[in-house]
Design a protein around this motif. Structure first.
Motif, PDB file in Angstrom:
ATOM      1  N   ALA A 231      34.131  54.056  35.558  1.00  0.00           N
ATOM      2  CA  ALA A 231      34.022  55.437  35.076  1.00  0.00           C
ATOM      3  C   ALA A 231      35.360  56.149  35.227  1.00  0.00           C
ATOM      4  N   ASN A 232      35.972  56.061  36.414  1.00  0.00           N
ATOM      5  CA  ASN A 232      37.270  56.713  36.633  1.00  0.00           C
ATOM      6  C   ASN A 232      38.332  56.150  35.701  1.00  0.00           C
ATOM      7  N   GLY A 233      38.390  54.834  35.590  1.00  0.00           N
ATOM      8  CA  GLY A 233      39.393  54.204  34.740  1.00  0.00           C
ATOM      9  C   GLY A 233      39.248  54.596  33.287  1.00  0.00           C
TER      10      GLY A 233
ATOM     11  N   VAL B 295      27.753  59.325  34.250  1.00  0.00           N
ATOM     12  CA  VAL B 295      28.576  59.648  35.406  1.00  0.00           C
ATOM     13  C   VAL B 295      29.559  60.709  34.923  1.00  0.00           C
ATOM     14  N   ALA B 296      29.687  61.816  35.657  1.00  0.00           N
ATOM     15  CA  ALA B 296      30.603  62.884  35.274  1.00  0.00           C
ATOM     16  C   ALA B 296      31.823  62.869  36.198  1.00  0.00           C
ATOM     17  N   VAL B 297      32.995  63.103  35.596  1.00  0.00           N
ATOM     18  CA  VAL B 297      34.243  63.197  36.352  1.00  0.00           C
ATOM     19  C   VAL B 297      35.016  64.388  35.808  1.00  0.00           C
TER      20      VAL B 297
ATOM     21  N   ASN C 259      41.939  71.382  32.115  1.00  0.00           N
ATOM     22  CA  ASN C 259      40.772  70.848  32.814  1.00  0.00           C
ATOM     23  C   ASN C 259      39.913  70.110  31.803  1.00  0.00           C
ATOM     24  N   LEU C 260      39.531  68.894  32.138  1.00  0.00           N
ATOM     25  CA  LEU C 260      38.695  68.092  31.259  1.00  0.00           C
ATOM     26  C   LEU C 260      37.430  67.666  31.989  1.00  0.00           C
ATOM     27  N   LEU C 261      36.347  67.613  31.250  1.00  0.00           N
ATOM     28  CA  LEU C 261      35.096  67.080  31.755  1.00  0.00           C
ATOM     29  C   LEU C 261      34.857  65.772  31.027  1.00  0.00           C
ATOM     30  N   CYS C 262      34.648  64.707  31.782  1.00  0.00           N
ATOM     31  CA  CYS C 262      34.411  63.394  31.204  1.00  0.00           C
ATOM     32  C   CYS C 262      33.002  62.945  31.563  1.00  0.00           C
TER      33      CYS C 262
ATOM     34  N   ALA D 201      33.299  56.619  27.287  1.00  0.00           N
ATOM     35  CA  ALA D 201      33.540  57.922  27.901  1.00  0.00           C
ATOM     36  C   ALA D 201      33.738  58.971  26.812  1.00  0.00           C
ATOM     37  N   SER D 202      33.228  60.172  27.054  1.00  0.00           N
ATOM     38  CA  SER D 202      33.431  61.320  26.166  1.00  0.00           C
ATOM     39  C   SER D 202      34.112  62.411  26.970  1.00  0.00           C
TER      40      SER D 202
END
Length: 100
Positions: free
Chosen positions: A34-36, A62-64, A78-81, A90-91
């Motif tokens: 998810a992070n990658g 999963v949100a990051v 600021n981004l929401l993934c 990922a979006s």
């Protein structure tokens, strides 16, 4: 004899529940993916990333949160993934905290 059967049945039920639980290694692999994916898709130079927020299986995401600069602009964004656990995609969308 009945006590032995009852104990054996209880142990069988309990042990099958644990067999389906995810291991720490599986969770770490999911969070690393998810992070990658989120960081890679963000195109940020050196982003700060929040701890992942894992939603339940009915949501499957999963949100990051990411913060950093993109390209030559160098102003912070600021981004929401949202990472989809099933598809591995990922979006990303920019967000502003309370109108700022």
């Amino acid at each position: 004899m009945r006590k032995m059967i009852a104990i054996a049945a209880t142990l069988a039920v309990v042990s099958t529940q644990f067999a389906y639980a995810s291991s720490d290694a599986a969770w770490n692999a999911l969070l690393a993916k998810a992070n990658g994916s989120c960081i890679g898709q963000s195109r940020m130079d050196t982003p700060e990333a929040s701890a992942p927020v894992v939603f339940d299986d009915s949501i499957g995401k999963v949100a990051v949160l990411l913060r950093g600069s993109i390209g030559k602009n160098k102003s912070k964004v600021n981004l929401l993934c949202l990472y989809d656990k099933k598809s591995g995609k990922a979006s990303i969308e920019e967000f502003r905290w309370l109108g700022k």
